[in-house]
Write a protein that holds these residues in place. Structure first.
Motif, PDB file in Angstrom:
ATOM      1  N   THR A 247      23.749  -1.771   3.217  1.00 31.80           N
ATOM      2  CA  THR A 247      25.148  -2.359   1.776  1.00 31.80           C
ATOM      3  C   THR A 247      24.023  -3.126   0.965  1.00 31.80           C
ATOM      4  O   THR A 247      24.554  -4.237   0.602  1.00 31.80           O
ATOM      5  CB  THR A 247      25.964  -2.790   1.792  1.00 31.80           C
ATOM      6  N   GLY A 248      23.375  -3.616   1.500  1.00 37.04           N
ATOM      7  CA  GLY A 248      22.097  -4.923   0.662  1.00 37.04           C
ATOM      8  C   GLY A 248      21.338  -5.888   1.573  1.00 37.04           C
ATOM      9  O   GLY A 248      22.249  -5.880   2.412  1.00 37.04           O
ATOM     10  N   SER A 249      21.069  -7.031   0.684  1.00 34.47           N
ATOM     11  CA  SER A 249      20.489  -8.151   1.669  1.00 34.47           C
ATOM     12  C   SER A 249      21.625  -8.996   1.858  1.00 34.47           C
ATOM     13  O   SER A 249      22.827  -8.539   1.558  1.00 34.47           O
ATOM     14  CB  SER A 249      19.875  -8.868   0.617  1.00 34.47           C
ATOM     15  N   GLN A 250      21.622  -9.890   3.312  1.00 32.77           N
ATOM     16  CA  GLN A 250      22.419 -10.636   3.238  1.00 32.77           C
ATOM     17  C   GLN A 250      21.825 -11.863   3.381  1.00 32.77           C
ATOM     18  O   GLN A 250      20.606 -12.226   3.461  1.00 32.77           O
ATOM     19  CB  GLN A 250      23.091  -9.932   4.426  1.00 32.77           C
ATOM     20  N   VAL A 251      22.920 -13.027   4.685  1.00 34.72           N
ATOM     21  CA  VAL A 251      22.322 -14.706   4.175  1.00 34.72           C
ATOM     22  C   VAL A 251      23.171 -14.573   5.460  1.00 34.72           C
ATOM     23  O   VAL A 251      24.425 -14.156   6.022  1.00 34.72           O
ATOM     24  CB  VAL A 251      22.976 -15.163   3.670  1.00 34.72           C
ATOM     25  N   LEU A 252      22.282 -14.552   6.644  1.00 36.00           N
ATOM     26  CA  LEU A 252      22.706 -14.989   7.794  1.00 36.00           C
ATOM     27  C   LEU A 252      22.695 -17.393   8.434  1.00 36.00           C
ATOM     28  O   LEU A 252      21.716 -16.780   8.117  1.00 36.00           O
ATOM     29  CB  LEU A 252      21.881 -14.058   9.428  1.00 36.00           C
ATOM     30  N   ALA A 253      22.968 -17.304   9.548  1.00 30.82           N
ATOM     31  CA  ALA A 253      23.448 -18.547   9.172  1.00 30.82           C
ATOM     32  C   ALA A 253      23.266 -19.097  10.531  1.00 30.82           C
ATOM     33  O   ALA A 253      25.019 -18.227  10.692  1.00 30.82           O
ATOM     34  CB  ALA A 253      23.897 -19.120   8.384  1.00 30.82           C
TER      35      ALA A 253
ATOM     36  N   GLU B  64      28.387 -15.695  21.985  1.00 33.19           N
ATOM     37  CA  GLU B  64      27.832 -16.447  20.881  1.00 33.19           C
ATOM     38  C   GLU B  64      28.798 -16.384  19.891  1.00 33.19           C
ATOM     39  O   GLU B  64      28.745 -14.613  19.275  1.00 33.19           O
ATOM     40  CB  GLU B  64      26.907 -17.591  20.847  1.00 33.19           C
ATOM     41  N   VAL B  65      28.575 -17.367  18.283  1.00 32.90           N
ATOM     42  CA  VAL B  65      29.036 -16.698  16.660  1.00 32.90           C
ATOM     43  C   VAL B  65      28.344 -16.863  16.055  1.00 32.90           C
ATOM     44  O   VAL B  65      28.036 -18.364  16.176  1.00 32.90           O
ATOM     45  CB  VAL B  65      30.694 -17.597  16.727  1.00 32.90           C
ATOM     46  N   LEU B  66      27.349 -16.038  15.482  1.00 29.90           N
ATOM     47  CA  LEU B  66      26.890 -16.768  14.155  1.00 29.90           C
ATOM     48  C   LEU B  66      28.544 -17.088  12.347  1.00 29.90           C
ATOM     49  O   LEU B  66      29.576 -17.085  12.711  1.00 29.90           O
ATOM     50  CB  LEU B  66      26.495 -15.386  13.340  1.00 29.90           C
ATOM     51  N   ASP B  67      27.692 -18.267  12.439  1.00 30.58           N
ATOM     52  CA  ASP B  67      28.722 -19.284  11.158  1.00 30.58           C
ATOM     53  C   ASP B  67      28.906 -18.286  10.033  1.00 30.58           C
ATOM     54  O   ASP B  67      29.896 -18.199   9.661  1.00 30.58           O
ATOM     55  CB  ASP B  67      27.461 -20.283  10.390  1.00 30.58           C
ATOM     56  N   GLN B  68      27.749 -17.369   9.738  1.00 25.69           N
ATOM     57  CA  GLN B  68      27.365 -16.317   8.723  1.00 25.69           C
ATOM     58  C   GLN B  68      27.091 -15.414   8.636  1.00 25.69           C
ATOM     59  O   GLN B  68      25.714 -15.209   9.075  1.00 25.69           O
ATOM     60  CB  GLN B  68      27.256 -17.393   7.375  1.00 25.69           C
TER      61      GLN B  68
END
Length: 277
Positions: A18-24, A84-88
């Motif tokens: 569904t398109g680009s995303q931001v990972l953080a 562990e967990v991704l923040d975004q």
């Protein structure tokens, strides 16, 4: 519904984009487009090498994520990050379920992260209604047939399936099963772009490829005929040279070897120049 209505289907899964995303994660933050989301059964159909964790494990929340080694290092600085967990991410904070190897560069699809859908709670009401709609083109569906299944055996069940689940208001008029072995050169019925997984190797048309090969062989054949004509003319011009060599004791095999050697040098030089061009 597919597994229930088609007894020959062992597994069925959906995958979409569904398109680009931001990972953080912490200070590491970047845009990413090499991802997809899929139902967990996708990992029963695709032979994706998993290094750590298990994408089929039960987890809390509606969505988990599987990362490649390289992406895990970019985000966390290491690969032992299962749990562990991704923040975004595309779905906010998500748990890392597993780490997978990088997919080969010649793969049709090359994901560096795959979201595993546990439920549809990660989508708003409008998205959920669209996903559940038979008219929706939300995802690409993959199925795994049971061993020994002939795809033609499914033909008789398709009409009954469509009559049961679709009404006159639906725009879908039918569907077909595409053999994975034929998807690269026989993919006229497959959609690309939109909400389908991003392709790293585009689909092609087998007839077009055959036509290009045929034209290529025709060009090579014409070039070979021209070379034979030129060689014949050059040979006629060298009759005096051949006569003198015969008078001086040369054998037929010596003359043949000389012509063969000169031809070989010409071909090798032409091959080298073609690589440079």
């Amino acid at each position: 519904a597919l597994k229930e209505e088609f007894p020959f289907i062992e597994e069925a899964a959906h995958i979409t984009y569904t398109g680009s995303q931001v990972l953080a994660k912490g200070d590491n933050r970047f845009a990413d487009r090499e991802w997809s989301m899929a139902t967990s059964d996708f990992f029963k159909i695709w032979d994706i090498p998993i290094i750590q964790g298990d994408p089929l494990t039960q987890f809390k929340g509606s969505v988990g994520v599987v990362l490649t080694e390289d992406l895990a290092k970019r985000l966390f600085g290491r690969i032992d990050v299962v749990g562990e967990v991704l923040d975004q991410s595309r779905f906010g904070t998500v748990e890392v379920l597993a780490i997978m190897k990088e997919l080969p560069k010649n793969s049709t699809y090359r994901f560096n992260n795959i979201y595993v859908l546990n439920t549809l709670d990660g989508f708003n009401e409008g998205w959920q209604r669209y996903i559940k709609s038979w008219d929706g083109r939300f995802a690409q569906t993959w199925v795994l047939f049971k061993e020994g299944t002939d795809p033609s055996d499914l033909a008789g069940l398709k009409d009954a399936f469509l009559d049961k689940y679709l009404d006159n208001e639906n725009t879908i008029v039918g569907f077909d099963f595409q053999n994975v072995k034929e998807m690269h050169l026989g993919s006229e019925g497959l959609e690309a772009g939109g909400m389908n997984p991003r392709l790293s190797v585009p689909y092609s048309n087998g007839e077009f490829i055959s036509m290009v090969f045929g034209l290529g062989f025709l060009v090579i054949f014409i070039a070979a005929l021209n070379y034979v004509n030129l060689s014949s003319v050059q040979a006629l011009k060298r009759t005096l040279e051949a006569s003198m060599r015969k008078i001086n004791g040369a054998k037929n095999s010596n003359l043949v070897f000389q012509l063969f050697y000169e031809t070989l040098l010409t071909v090798l030089n032409a091959y080298a120049i073609s690589w440079l061009l």
